[in-house]
Design a protein around this motif. Structure first.
Motif, PDB file in Angstrom:
ATOM      1  N   GLY A   1       0.933  -8.610  -5.537  1.00 18.53           N
ATOM      2  CA  GLY A   1       0.152  -7.535  -6.146  1.00 18.53           C
ATOM      3  C   GLY A   1      -0.031  -6.351  -5.217  1.00 18.53           C
ATOM      4  O   GLY A   1       0.196  -5.205  -5.609  1.00 18.53           O
ATOM      5  N   VAL A   2      -0.404  -6.637  -3.987  1.00 16.68           N
ATOM      6  CA  VAL A   2      -0.628  -5.557  -3.010  1.00 16.68           C
ATOM      7  C   VAL A   2       0.682  -4.852  -2.668  1.00 16.68           C
ATOM      8  O   VAL A   2       0.760  -3.616  -2.687  1.00 16.68           O
ATOM      9  N   SER A   3       1.727  -5.620  -2.369  1.00 15.38           N
ATOM     10  CA  SER A   3       2.996  -4.993  -1.976  1.00 15.38           C
ATOM     11  C   SER A   3       3.641  -4.249  -3.145  1.00 15.38           C
ATOM     12  O   SER A   3       4.231  -3.181  -2.957  1.00 15.38           O
ATOM     13  N   LEU A   4       3.527  -4.781  -4.363  1.00 21.63           N
ATOM     14  CA  LEU A   4       4.076  -4.083  -5.532  1.00 21.63           C
ATOM     15  C   LEU A   4       3.314  -2.785  -5.781  1.00 21.63           C
ATOM     16  O   LEU A   4       3.916  -1.745  -6.084  1.00 21.63           O
ATOM     17  N   TYR A   5       2.001  -2.831  -5.653  1.00 21.69           N
ATOM     18  CA  TYR A   5       1.190  -1.621  -5.800  1.00 21.69           C
ATOM     19  C   TYR A   5       1.644  -0.548  -4.812  1.00 21.69           C
ATOM     20  O   TYR A   5       1.886   0.598  -5.194  1.00 21.69           O
ATOM     21  N   LEU A   6       1.766  -0.941  -3.541  1.00 23.15           N
ATOM     22  CA  LEU A   6       2.160   0.026  -2.513  1.00 23.15           C
ATOM     23  C   LEU A   6       3.585   0.515  -2.717  1.00 23.15           C
ATOM     24  O   LEU A   6       3.888   1.701  -2.504  1.00 23.15           O
ATOM     25  N   MET A   7       4.477  -0.379  -3.153  1.00 21.53           N
ATOM     26  CA  MET A   7       5.865   0.021  -3.383  1.00 21.53           C
ATOM     27  C   MET A   7       5.940   1.020  -4.541  1.00 21.53           C
ATOM     28  O   MET A   7       6.621   2.048  -4.442  1.00 21.53           O
TER      29      MET A   7
ATOM     30  N   GLU B   1       9.928  -3.218  -0.649  1.00 20.92           N
ATOM     31  CA  GLU B   1      10.695  -3.934  -1.674  1.00 20.92           C
ATOM     32  C   GLU B   1      11.046  -5.365  -1.267  1.00 20.92           C
ATOM     33  O   GLU B   1      10.910  -6.290  -2.081  1.00 20.92           O
ATOM     34  N   PRO B   2      11.478  -5.626  -0.018  1.00 24.90           N
ATOM     35  CA  PRO B   2      11.732  -7.020   0.369  1.00 24.90           C
ATOM     36  C   PRO B   2      10.482  -7.899   0.324  1.00 24.90           C
ATOM     37  O   PRO B   2      10.561  -9.081  -0.023  1.00 24.90           O
ATOM     38  N   VAL B   3       9.328  -7.338   0.655  1.00 20.05           N
ATOM     39  CA  VAL B   3       8.076  -8.101   0.601  1.00 20.05           C
ATOM     40  C   VAL B   3       7.758  -8.463  -0.847  1.00 20.05           C
ATOM     41  O   VAL B   3       7.335  -9.582  -1.137  1.00 20.05           O
ATOM     42  N   VAL B   4       7.988  -7.525  -1.753  1.00 21.75           N
ATOM     43  CA  VAL B   4       7.769  -7.797  -3.183  1.00 21.75           C
ATOM     44  C   VAL B   4       8.688  -8.922  -3.636  1.00 21.75           C
ATOM     45  O   VAL B   4       8.267  -9.848  -4.334  1.00 21.75           O
ATOM     46  N   ALA B   5       9.947  -8.860  -3.220  1.00 19.64           N
ATOM     47  CA  ALA B   5      10.917  -9.883  -3.628  1.00 19.64           C
ATOM     48  C   ALA B   5      10.521 -11.270  -3.096  1.00 19.64           C
ATOM     49  O   ALA B   5      10.515 -12.258  -3.840  1.00 19.64           O
ATOM     50  N   ILE B   6      10.175 -11.333  -1.828  1.00 16.53           N
ATOM     51  CA  ILE B   6       9.815 -12.630  -1.216  1.00 16.53           C
ATOM     52  C   ILE B   6       8.537 -13.174  -1.834  1.00 16.53           C
ATOM     53  O   ILE B   6       8.450 -14.361  -2.177  1.00 16.53           O
ATOM     54  N   SER B   7       7.535 -12.313  -1.999  1.00 14.20           N
ATOM     55  CA  SER B   7       6.271 -12.794  -2.577  1.00 14.20           C
ATOM     56  C   SER B   7       6.444 -13.190  -4.039  1.00 14.20           C
ATOM     57  O   SER B   7       5.751 -14.088  -4.529  1.00 14.20           O
ATOM     58  N   SER B   8       7.369 -12.566  -4.745  1.00 16.93           N
ATOM     59  CA  SER B   8       7.664 -12.978  -6.121  1.00 16.93           C
ATOM     60  C   SER B   8       8.253 -14.377  -6.150  1.00 16.93           C
ATOM     61  O   SER B   8       7.899 -15.205  -7.012  1.00 16.93           O
TER      62      SER B   8
END
Length: 108
Positions: free
Chosen positions: A83-89, A97-104
């Motif tokens: 949620g946090v990384s997608l919001y910031l992205m 984007e890699p943080v969003v992918a890994i956290s997903s």
């Protein structure tokens, strides 16, 4: 009701409040670029956590042991990180984007 089900319900309420705050921010600022994060926080955070809590409340035997607790912590950490990384992205920081992918993947 198992304590793990109650924990899921409490987490769902906290993530609902977070999703509402993001929605209010979008409304006030007029910046709807983060609508995807708002949707993910609400659906994965609030709705899915409430569904997990309901399932465990109806099936208390499934809430026993180490594995359900580990699953809870991994899931919640994944949802928060995503949620946090997608919001910031979505707000312009494309380096996340890699943080969003890994956290997903962790959330899945």
């Amino acid at each position: 009701m198992p304590s793990l089900a109650q924990l899921y319900f409490r987490t769902a309420i906290l993530l609902l409040i977070a999703g509402i705050c993001v929605g209010i921010y979008m409304s006030i600022s007029g910046n709807h670029a983060v609508a995807g994060a708002h949707a993910h926080i609400n659906l994965l955070g609030w709705v899915t956590s409430a569904l997990f809590g309901t399932y465990l409340a109806l099936n208390p035997g499934k809430a026993v042991g180490l594995l359900p607790r580990v699953q809870y912590f991994i899931y919640v950490l994944g949802v928060i990180a995503m949620g946090v990384s997608l919001y910031l992205m979505l707000d312009g920081n494309t380096a996340l984007e890699p943080v969003v992918a890994i956290s997903s993947i962790v959330t899945f």
